[in-house]
Design a protein around this motif. Structure first.
Motif, PDB file in Angstrom:
ATOM      1  N   VAL A  40     -95.688  88.482 -55.692  1.00  0.00           N
ATOM      2  CA  VAL A  40     -94.229  88.601 -55.402  1.00  0.00           C
ATOM      3  C   VAL A  40     -94.217  89.326 -56.719  1.00  0.00           C
ATOM      4  O   VAL A  40     -94.109  90.519 -57.010  1.00  0.00           O
ATOM      5  CB  VAL A  40     -93.136  87.543 -56.154  1.00  0.00           C
ATOM      6  CG1 VAL A  40     -91.858  88.373 -55.131  1.00  0.00           C
ATOM      7  CG2 VAL A  40     -93.998  87.089 -53.992  1.00  0.00           C
ATOM      8  N   LEU A  41     -94.587  89.019 -58.038  1.00  0.00           N
ATOM      9  CA  LEU A  41     -94.319  89.748 -59.741  1.00  0.00           C
ATOM     10  C   LEU A  41     -94.852  91.320 -58.850  1.00  0.00           C
ATOM     11  O   LEU A  41     -94.919  91.883 -60.180  1.00  0.00           O
ATOM     12  CB  LEU A  41     -94.930  88.630 -60.627  1.00  0.00           C
ATOM     13  CG  LEU A  41     -94.007  87.129 -60.195  1.00  0.00           C
ATOM     14  CD1 LEU A  41     -94.650  86.558 -61.664  1.00  0.00           C
ATOM     15  CD2 LEU A  41     -92.648  87.965 -61.246  1.00  0.00           C
ATOM     16  N   LYS A  42     -96.549  90.920 -58.626  1.00  0.00           N
ATOM     17  CA  LYS A  42     -97.222  92.475 -58.747  1.00  0.00           C
ATOM     18  C   LYS A  42     -96.623  93.486 -57.947  1.00  0.00           C
ATOM     19  O   LYS A  42     -96.298  94.294 -58.764  1.00  0.00           O
ATOM     20  CB  LYS A  42     -98.605  91.961 -57.954  1.00  0.00           C
ATOM     21  CG  LYS A  42     -99.423  91.400 -58.765  1.00  0.00           C
ATOM     22  CD  LYS A  42    -100.861  91.057 -58.715  1.00  0.00           C
ATOM     23  CE  LYS A  42    -101.634  89.894 -59.807  1.00  0.00           C
ATOM     24  NZ  LYS A  42    -102.776  89.527 -58.789  1.00  0.00           N
ATOM     25  N   LEU A  43     -96.367  92.560 -57.207  1.00  0.00           N
ATOM     26  CA  LEU A  43     -94.907  94.113 -56.405  1.00  0.00           C
ATOM     27  C   LEU A  43     -93.424  94.226 -57.062  1.00  0.00           C
ATOM     28  O   LEU A  43     -93.486  95.414 -57.213  1.00  0.00           O
ATOM     29  CB  LEU A  43     -94.843  93.281 -54.648  1.00  0.00           C
ATOM     30  CG  LEU A  43     -94.238  94.118 -54.336  1.00  0.00           C
ATOM     31  CD1 LEU A  43     -94.489  95.119 -52.715  1.00  0.00           C
ATOM     32  CD2 LEU A  43     -93.247  93.116 -53.322  1.00  0.00           C
ATOM     33  N   ILE A  44     -93.345  93.254 -57.900  1.00  0.00           N
ATOM     34  CA  ILE A  44     -92.361  93.949 -58.498  1.00  0.00           C
ATOM     35  C   ILE A  44     -92.658  95.026 -59.938  1.00  0.00           C
ATOM     36  O   ILE A  44     -91.984  95.696 -60.346  1.00  0.00           O
ATOM     37  CB  ILE A  44     -91.683  92.676 -59.389  1.00  0.00           C
ATOM     38  CG1 ILE A  44     -91.222  91.522 -58.557  1.00  0.00           C
ATOM     39  CG2 ILE A  44     -90.340  93.025 -59.917  1.00  0.00           C
ATOM     40  CD1 ILE A  44     -89.933  90.412 -58.344  1.00  0.00           C
TER      41      ILE A  44
END
Length: 282
Positions: free
Chosen positions: A252-256
């Motif tokens: 999710v952090l990579k997505l953000i």
């Protein structure tokens, strides 16, 4: 920059320590999922009641971004009272010249990657330098630390490899624990400094630390305008809440990061309506 908080000056730094305990709760409880005692969003244990020394990193914005706890081994400490099975029946080290280093953590959400000043690597090295220099000044010769294999590799890569280990590695809850020995020597400190490119004095005075921390508290945080969450922000919150493992949270952090760095605000809104398009683009 580093401030050391101990039994002598801790009355000045109650607010800093409070933020440090909150950081420990976020790291050990929320991110790592350790079975630790968290009350009101703060992680503490019985060893925090024994007047340890805390090595705390405060960034330029006045926020606590890293910490480590140092405790004498002449009395109760984690290796002797919690992780003694690691020692395979051998008595724990007890010496006024050996301190135990525990509860090391950094704020991985606030700090970036790479080797720059506001990176996880930099703050890790800064806390290590502060810890070893403070201990050496106090006449300490060695530090004992209960670590896991991941942290062991971090130490080895950063010019701070243990020179020996006690007992054997043992499963402890969700992690494997091992007891590592590190000397508080000029050579070790120089190795960490060379790795991190830190050649300045890392310590602040009490007055400097208090001023910096107070400045951080008076400046308005980024998300205190009480504006409602955008659809994009709601989406990210939902995804983080739905994540069940650390790997999923990192995804999710990579997505953000990808979304914020790649697309305009208009494109971000459109992508929320077509998440499959984003998956293709990412």
């Amino acid at each position: 920059m580093i401030i050391v908080i101990d039994g002598i000056n801790q009355h000045k730094f109650k607010d800093v320590l409070d933020d440090m305990f909150k950081l420990r709760a976020r790291v050990f409880g929320d991110r790592l999922g350790w079975e630790v005692n968290i009350v009101d969003g703060r992680e503490r244990d019985m060893f925090d009641d024994l007047n340890p020394a805390y090595v705390v990193s405060i960034d330029d914005e006045g926020e606590v971004v890293g910490c480590m706890r140092l405790l004498q081994t002449t009395g109760p400490h984690m290796l002797s009272d919690v992780f003694n099975s690691i020692l395979d029946g051998e008595p724990p080290l007890r010496s006024s010249q050996v301190w135990e280093a525990t509860r090391f953590c950094v704020d991985t959400k606030k700090l970036g990657r790479g080797r720059g000043k506001n990176s996880v690597s930099y703050v890790t090295s800064e806390v290590m330098i502060g810890s070893f220099e403070y201990a050496k000044t106090a006449g300490v010769l060695d530090s004992i630390a209960v670590i896991d294999p991941v942290m062991n590799r971090v130490l080895q890569r950063s010019g701070n490899a243990p020179y020996d280990y006690l007992g054997s590695a043992k499963p402890m809850g969700k992690v494997v624990a091992m007891a590592a020995l590190m000397d508080c020597s000029d050579e070790r400190i120089s190795g960490i400094r060379d790795y991190a490119g830190i050649d300045h004095d890392v310590f602040m005075s009490d007055e400097q630390a208090l001023e910096l921390f107070a400045q951080g508290k008076t400046e308005a945080p980024a998300n205190t305008n009480h504006q409602p969450l955008t659809d994009l922000e709601k989406y990210f919150v939902e995804q983080m809440n739905a994540a069940k493992t650390e790997a999923e949270r990192q995804d999710v952090l990579k997505l953000i990061e990808t979304l914020m760095d790649t697309f305009t605000p208009e494109q971000r809104t459109a992508l929320l309506e077509t998440p499959r398009a984003f998956a293709h683009e990412a």
